[in-house]
Motif scaffolding. Structure first.
Motif: not given
Length: 241
Positions: A63-64, A60, A103-106, A128, A100-101, A124-125
């Motif tokens: 993406l932080d 979880e 773009t919300q991608k690994d 967002k 990553c935070a 990361g939200t």
């Protein structure tokens, strides 16, 4: 905020291979009473890591973003030869896993603590959508500046990765000029900026190649009005000829 201490893992062995340029460092705001750090502490979770620890970003928290209060963290990658190479180091005030935070991608790469470190994990939200940015305006603006710094470093690093190939190409270009003028000393006739454009690189890349050849005693100068090759044999060797 909760405190999490992760177990120490064995540090990676140092890379004996060639690294033509120093590993860049990202750092920033260190005043914990600043608006940025007030938002980080409000939204984040304080983590403590020992030197040598690889930070687990799975699950979880993948993406932080991670804000470094104390210590030092580096990004390491596995090479095709199975070794590890450091790409970038974060010092206090730096934020890592930021791409990553945003773009919300690994993304690839591992984060290893160089020294004992205190790190704040921020969801990361926060970055967002508009609501998160509105709630943390200082952090959002700071994160964008940090991302700009990292993007510039990556751009420079990609240019540097091509440096070895360019040095060979540049040496062959110098040899062709020397052959054309039938001498080791001649005018270039164009600016370095124009020369870089002709060779398909940024002027900064050309300047680094020039300094490399000067440092190794291959050329004395490379200017519009004068080019002087000191070591033709050395130049041919670098050109692979």
């Amino acid at each position: 905020m909760p405190v999490t201490t992760l177990s120490e893992r064995r540090p990676s062995r140092p890379l004996p291979g060639f690294m033509p340029f120093a590993v860049p460092v990202v750092q920033g705001e260190t005043d914990v009473e600043s608006p940025v750090w007030k938002e980080i502490r409000r939204e984040g979770t304080r983590l403590v890591f020992r030197a040598g620890t690889f930070i687990d970003l799975s699950g979880e928290h993948l993406l932080d973003m991670y804000c470094l209060e104390k210590g030092s963290v580096r990004i390491v990658f596995d090479t095709l030869e199975g070794r590890q190479r450091a790409l970038m180091t974060f010092e206090p005030g730096g934020i890592f896993n930021l791409a990553c935070a945003l773009t919300q991608k690994d993304a690839s790469g591992q984060y290893q603590c160089v020294r004992n470190s205190v790190i704040w994990r921020v969801p990361g939200t926060v970055l967002k959508d508009e609501n998160g940015v509105t709630a943390c305006p200082a952090l959002a603006a700071y994160a964008l500046r940090q991302m700009g710094t990292v993007a510039l470093i990556h751009s420079t690093f990609l240019s540097d990765m091509l440096m070895d190939d360019f040095v060979i190409r540049f040496c062959r270009y110098l040899l062709s000029l020397a052959t054309r003028h039938d001498d080791v000393e001649f005018p270039l006739g164009i600016t370095q900026e124009r020369c870089a454009a002709m060779l398909g690189v940024h002027r900064a890349t050309l300047c680094r190649a020039i300094q490399y050849l000067k440092k190794n005693g291959v050329i004395e100068c490379f200017r519009r009005g004068r080019v002087h090759i000191l070591d033709p044999a050395g130049l041919r060797a670098l050109a692979g000829m």
